[in-house]
Design a protein around this motif. Structure first.
Motif, mmCIF file in Angstrom:
data_model
loop_
_atom_site.group_PDB
_atom_site.id
_atom_site.type_symbol
_atom_site.label_atom_id
_atom_site.label_comp_id
_atom_site.label_asym_id
_atom_site.label_seq_id
_atom_site.Cartn_x
_atom_site.Cartn_y
_atom_site.Cartn_z
ATOM 1 N N PHE A 86 0.870 -1.241 -0.164
ATOM 2 C CA PHE A 86 -0.118 0.135 -0.149
ATOM 3 C C PHE A 86 1.014 1.145 -0.113
ATOM 4 O O PHE A 86 1.457 1.546 1.106
ATOM 5 C CB PHE A 86 -0.882 -0.104 1.413
ATOM 6 C CG PHE A 86 -1.761 1.197 1.437
ATOM 7 C CD1 PHE A 86 -3.007 1.378 0.433
ATOM 8 C CD2 PHE A 86 -1.561 2.182 2.321
ATOM 9 C CE1 PHE A 86 -3.575 2.492 0.683
ATOM 10 C CE2 PHE A 86 -2.474 3.293 2.407
ATOM 11 C CZ PHE A 86 -3.309 3.463 1.458
ATOM 12 N N GLY A 87 1.443 1.895 -1.126
ATOM 13 C CA GLY A 87 2.090 2.884 -1.427
ATOM 14 C C GLY A 87 3.624 2.188 -1.107
ATOM 15 O O GLY A 87 3.839 1.240 -1.774
ATOM 16 N N ASP A 88 4.353 2.655 -0.003
ATOM 17 C CA ASP A 88 5.693 2.207 0.290
ATOM 18 C C ASP A 88 5.275 1.208 1.178
ATOM 19 O O ASP A 88 6.493 0.580 2.084
ATOM 20 C CB ASP A 88 6.535 2.984 0.689
ATOM 21 C CG ASP A 88 6.781 4.181 -0.643
ATOM 22 O OD1 ASP A 88 7.012 3.633 -1.783
ATOM 23 O OD2 ASP A 88 6.960 5.345 -0.337
ATOM 24 N N ILE A 89 4.393 0.864 1.923
ATOM 25 C CA ILE A 89 3.937 -0.008 3.046
ATOM 26 C C ILE A 89 3.651 -1.719 2.638
ATOM 27 O O ILE A 89 2.692 -1.831 2.070
ATOM 28 C CB ILE A 89 2.716 0.492 4.025
ATOM 29 C CG1 ILE A 89 3.241 1.780 4.515
ATOM 30 C CG2 ILE A 89 2.631 -0.428 5.099
ATOM 31 C CD1 ILE A 89 2.277 2.243 5.238
ATOM 32 N N GLU A 90 4.554 -2.484 3.023
ATOM 33 C CA GLU A 90 4.300 -4.028 2.482
ATOM 34 C C GLU A 90 3.442 -4.686 3.603
ATOM 35 O O GLU A 90 3.514 -4.424 4.997
ATOM 36 C CB GLU A 90 5.787 -4.749 2.472
ATOM 37 C CG GLU A 90 6.646 -4.003 1.487
ATOM 38 C CD GLU A 90 8.066 -4.546 1.442
ATOM 39 O OE1 GLU A 90 8.153 -5.798 1.765
ATOM 40 O OE2 GLU A 90 9.154 -4.014 0.960
ATOM 41 N N ILE A 91 2.532 -5.338 2.926
ATOM 42 C CA ILE A 91 1.723 -6.318 4.027
ATOM 43 C C ILE A 91 2.119 -7.626 3.943
ATOM 44 O O ILE A 91 2.202 -8.322 3.020
ATOM 45 C CB ILE A 91 -0.020 -6.191 3.525
ATOM 46 C CG1 ILE A 91 -0.204 -4.652 3.339
ATOM 47 C CG2 ILE A 91 -0.796 -6.932 4.405
ATOM 48 C CD1 ILE A 91 -1.391 -4.250 2.764
ATOM 49 N N HIS A 92 2.233 -8.135 5.236
ATOM 50 C CA HIS A 92 2.623 -9.525 5.391
ATOM 51 C C HIS A 92 2.083 -10.030 6.369
ATOM 52 O O HIS A 92 1.366 -9.463 7.528
ATOM 53 C CB HIS A 92 4.220 -9.661 5.647
ATOM 54 C CG HIS A 92 5.326 -9.236 4.562
ATOM 55 N ND1 HIS A 92 5.574 -9.996 3.656
ATOM 56 C CD2 HIS A 92 5.591 -7.832 4.336
ATOM 57 C CE1 HIS A 92 6.321 -9.378 2.741
ATOM 58 N NE2 HIS A 92 6.349 -7.876 3.284
#
Length: 276
Positions: A86-92
Motif C-alpha cells: 500500500f504505497g511504500d508499506i508492505e503487507i505480510h
C-alpha cells in the motif's frame, strides 16, 4: 509497535504522534490491530489525530523508512492483501527480523494462538465490548489523575495482573508463542495482541510483546548493538507535562535503549531519540 486501534475511542493518538515525532528508525513493524475494524463497523470514529497518525507513517515510508504491516484480528480485512504494498508499506502475515547481533526473531500479531479468537469469536466480540467499557471508565479516571498531576494508570492492566484467570490466559499465550518460535529455530518472537508489554526468557526463547497504544503506550526498540528494550511512552509524555523545557533536551529514561543520538538512524526495530 502494535495495537494502535485507530478508529476506536480508546486509541491514544496524541501519545502516539508524540512518540513518532521523537523517534526515527530505518524499519518500522506495525504488528497488527493498527486499525480497529470491529469498532468502526459499530460506529464511525475517526478524529483528526487518527488521520495525522496515518499521514505521519506514510511520510515516514516516503522518506526512507521501511514499513511492514502485519494485520491482526481487528484489521483482518487487510489479510486479503498479503504480499501486496500500500504505497511504500508492505503487507505480510508474518515476517522474520534479524537483529544487529544476528539473532532471528519471528514477528507476528499472535491472534492465531488465541483459542478464544480461533474457536469462540462471539466470545471475543463480547469481550471486546466489555473491554471498550473498561477503557471508557479508565479514560475518565485518567482525566481526573491528569488534573492532579498524577501519572497515567491503566485499569485493565491492573486487572490483568490481579485476576487469576487473566494471568493464566496470558501465560498460556506467551508459552504458545515461544513454542512456535522454538519450533522454527528462532531466537525469539515479537508479537502484540494481548495488550501486555513483556520481554522475558521462556526456556531459551526471548518472548517480546510490544504492548499497545490504548493502555500501556509502549513500543519495542532495538539499538545499534542489537539490544532490545521496551519503551514506556506514558512515562516520557508525563515528563514533558511536568517539565515543558525537557522537550528541548535529550531524554534519559530507564526504559530507553542506550546510545541515543540526534542524527543517527539504525536498522530493523532500531530507534534513535530526537531532540526538538
Amino acid at each position: 509497535m502494535s495495537d494502535l486501534h485507530l478508529g476506536s475511542s480508546g486509541c491514544k493518538a496524541n501519545f502516539l504522534l508524540d512518540f513518532l515525532e521523537y523517534n526515527e528508525t530505518q524499519t518500522l513493524y506495525l504488528v497488527g490491530d493498527i486499525i480497529d475494524g470491529w469498532q468502526l463497523r459499530r460506529h464511525w470514529h475517526w478524529p483528526r489525530a487518527h488521520n495525522d497518525v496515518v499521514q505521519k507513517i506514510l511520510r515516514m515510508s516516503r522518506n526512507g523508512t521501511r514499513v511492514y504491516f502485519i494485520p491482526g484480528n481487528h484489521d483482518e480485512f487487510a489479510r486479503q492483501f498479503l504480499g501486496y504494498a500500500f504505497g511504500d508499506i508492505e503487507i505480510h502475515d508474518e515476517i522474520e527480523h534479524l537483529t544487529a547481533d544476528k539473532r532471528r526473531f519471528l514477528v507476528m500479531h499472535g491472534d492465531r494462538f488465541d483459542a478464544v479468537i480461533q474457536h469462540g469469536k462471539w466470545l471475543a466480540y463480547l469481550g471486546d465490548r466489555l473491554y471498550t467499557c473498561a477503557i471508557w471508565i479508565n479514560n475518565h479516571y485518567n482525566r481526573f489523575r491528569h488534573r492532579r498531576g498524577l501519572h497515567y494508570w491503566s485499569l485493565s492492566q491492573y486487572l490483568k495482573h490481579k485476576v487469576k484467570n487473566a494471568v493464566t490466559y496470558i501465560t498460556d499465550f506467551e508459552e504458545a508463542l515461544a513454542g512456535e518460535a522454538r519450533r522454527r529455530g528462532m531466537h525469539g518472537i515479537i508479537c502484540g495482541h494481548i495488550h501486555k508489554p513483556e520481554m522475558r526468557d521462556i526456556d531459551g526463547i526471548l518472548y517480546c510483546n510490544d504492548g499497545d497504544w490504548v493502555e500501556s503506550l509502549s513500543a519495542l526498540t532495538e539499538d545499534h548493538d542489537g539490544k532490545l528494550a521496551l519503551l514506556d511512552w506514558s512515562v516520557h509524555a508525563n515528563l514533558h507535562a511536568r517539565h515543558p523545557t525537557a522537550s528541548h533536551q535529550p531524554v534519559s529514561l530507564p526504559a530507553l535503549p542506550s546510545a541515543l543520538s540526534r542524527k543517527s538512524k539504525s536498522a530493523g526495530l532500531r530507534t534513535s531519540g530526537k531532540t526538538r
